[in-house]
Enzyme design. Structure first.
Site, mmCIF file in Angstrom:
data_model
loop_
_atom_site.group_PDB
_atom_site.id
_atom_site.type_symbol
_atom_site.label_atom_id
_atom_site.label_comp_id
_atom_site.label_asym_id
_atom_site.label_seq_id
_atom_site.Cartn_x
_atom_site.Cartn_y
_atom_site.Cartn_z
ATOM 1 N N GLY A 10 47.348 36.208 37.906
ATOM 2 C CA GLY A 10 46.903 37.595 37.722
ATOM 3 C C GLY A 10 48.002 38.436 37.091
ATOM 4 N N GLY A 13 47.551 41.889 35.302
ATOM 5 C CA GLY A 13 47.026 43.019 36.074
ATOM 6 C C GLY A 13 48.055 44.111 36.302
ATOM 7 C CD GLN A 14 48.216 49.442 39.571
ATOM 8 O OE1 GLN A 14 47.478 49.010 40.456
ATOM 9 N NE2 GLN A 14 48.680 50.674 39.584
ATOM 10 C CG ASP A 36 45.515 37.542 33.927
ATOM 11 O OD1 ASP A 36 46.054 38.323 34.729
ATOM 12 O OD2 ASP A 36 44.293 37.591 33.658
ATOM 13 C CB ILE A 37 41.153 34.512 33.398
ATOM 14 C CG1 ILE A 37 40.984 35.824 34.145
ATOM 15 C CG2 ILE A 37 40.987 33.321 34.308
ATOM 16 C CD1 ILE A 37 39.565 36.038 34.618
ATOM 17 C CE1 TYR A 140 41.503 43.160 47.038
ATOM 18 C CE2 TYR A 140 41.582 45.137 48.400
ATOM 19 C CZ TYR A 140 42.219 44.227 47.582
ATOM 20 O OH TYR A 140 43.548 44.382 47.294
HETATM 21 N N1 SER Z 1 44.272 49.484 45.652
HETATM 22 C C1 SER Z 1 43.355 48.532 46.185
HETATM 23 C C2 SER Z 1 41.958 48.941 45.964
HETATM 24 O O1 SER Z 1 41.740 50.122 45.864
HETATM 25 C C3 SER Z 1 43.593 48.358 47.650
HETATM 26 O O2 SER Z 1 44.302 47.227 47.889
HETATM 27 O O3 SER Z 1 41.101 48.122 45.964
#
Ligand code: SER
Length: 317
Positions: A10, A13-14, A36-37, A140
């Site tokens: 990943g 990502g951020q 990363d993909i 999540y």
């Molecule tokens: N920043 C993340 C989200 O908002 C929380 O881990 O999903």
């Protein structure tokens, strides 16, 4: 390849974007394998396209690059996960499982990012303790609770050296978050600097735990570099930087950009935010490996605005 390598999943990502750069600075460009993909915006060192669902490819890369550590950042975040729960569960869980199995086979040290999303409406919201009720309300969050438990299991049963923190919302100027509930806290800065109003998807008084990227990166590396005996929690550590509401960050931005306008139009993400803590008790991280945040709202705002101003090359007036 004989150089020992650190693999990041990943990595586009951020957090991955910034972590990759920092690890390359510390250990040298050749010592870091960015995966990363998606292709990264800029390619500098080793990069491989890797789908974390593909255990065979993961194993080949570990052998090919002599990987000794993995930062497993690939995951579907809270808001995006709610659009397709089964898909989010599969990616988040199968991805972690592949990493943990590889860590067991190859003797790797692993970093697993957990989140404030492990908490839910049954958890005390203020100064949420390390050991609190974990009944998350997003897929999540469920995947992160399960992930924390699997990490601890692999540590206890197979001695996998796995380390984890529960990140708050992360604020950065280098990269954009994707699909989270705390994303507003990055978007708001971009609009302010561009001279545009911002429509916030959370209510103005929704207080959430947040952290500025330099603190998040430092916490991650301090934990990963701590002596194994200091890392007493092998599920995941509570971690805190600051806490604020949308109206508080808007007011802080207005100290520098007086005309900045924010409207509040809460959507489905408001319910997610309402189930999360307002503030976090991270005393265990402070005690075990010396965690100390450096950035509060005021200092972070000054730094964010300065960097974004440079990025957009506009004069703030
Ligand atoms: N920043 C993340 C989200 O908002 C929380 O881990 O999903």
């Amino acid at each position: 390849m004989t150089t020992e390598t650190i693999l990041i999943t990943g990595a586009s990502g951020q957090i991955g974007t910034v972590l990759t750069e920092e690890l390359r600075k510390r250990y040298g460009s050749d010592a870091v394998l960015q995966t990363d993909i998606r292709l990264p915006e800029e390619r500098q060192g080793h990069f491989e396209v890797l789908d974390v669902m593909n255990a065979t490819q993961l194993g080949s890369l570990i052998r090919q690059y002599n990987v000794r550590q993995v930062y497993h950042l690939a995951a579907i975040l809270s808001a995006k996960g709610e659009k397709n729960p089964k898909w989010a569960w599969e990616i988040n869980m199968a991805g972690l499982f592949n990493i943990l199995e590889a860590a067991r086979e190859f003797g790797l040290r692993v970093f697993f990012p957990s989140s404030i999303a492990v908490f839910g409406g049954m958890t005390p919201r203020i100064n949420t303790p390390q050991y609190a009720v974990l009944q998350p309300e997003t897929v999540y969050g469920i995947s992160k609770v399960a992930g924390e438990n699997w990490c601890q299991y692999f540590y206890q049963k197979y001695e996998v050296d796995v380390r984890s923190v529960r990140y708050p919302g992360i604020i950065s100027y280098q990269s954009m978050p994707g699909g989270g509930t705390t994303d507003y806290a990055v978007e708001i800065f971009h609009n302010a600097v561009k001279g545009e109003p911002y429509s916030c998807f959370l209510k103005e008084d929704t207080r959430l735990p947040m952290m500025y990227m330099p603190d998040a990166i430092r916490a991650t590396l301090e934990l990963m570099e701590a002596p194994a005996e200091s890392v007493k929690i092998r599920s995941s550590y509570n971690l805190a930087g600051m806490s604020f509401t949308p109206s508080e960050v808007a007011a802080e931005i207005r100290k520098h950009i007086p005309g900045f306008q924010v409207a509040y139009e809460p959507d489905f993400r408001q319910n997610i935010a309402a189930s999360w803590p307002e503030s976090i008790d991270d005393s265990q991280a402070r005690e075990d490996w010396g965690w100390q945040p450096e950035y509060g709202l005021e200092k972070m705002t000054i730094d964010m605005l300065a960097h974004l101003k440079e990025y957009y090359q506009v004069v703030l007036m």
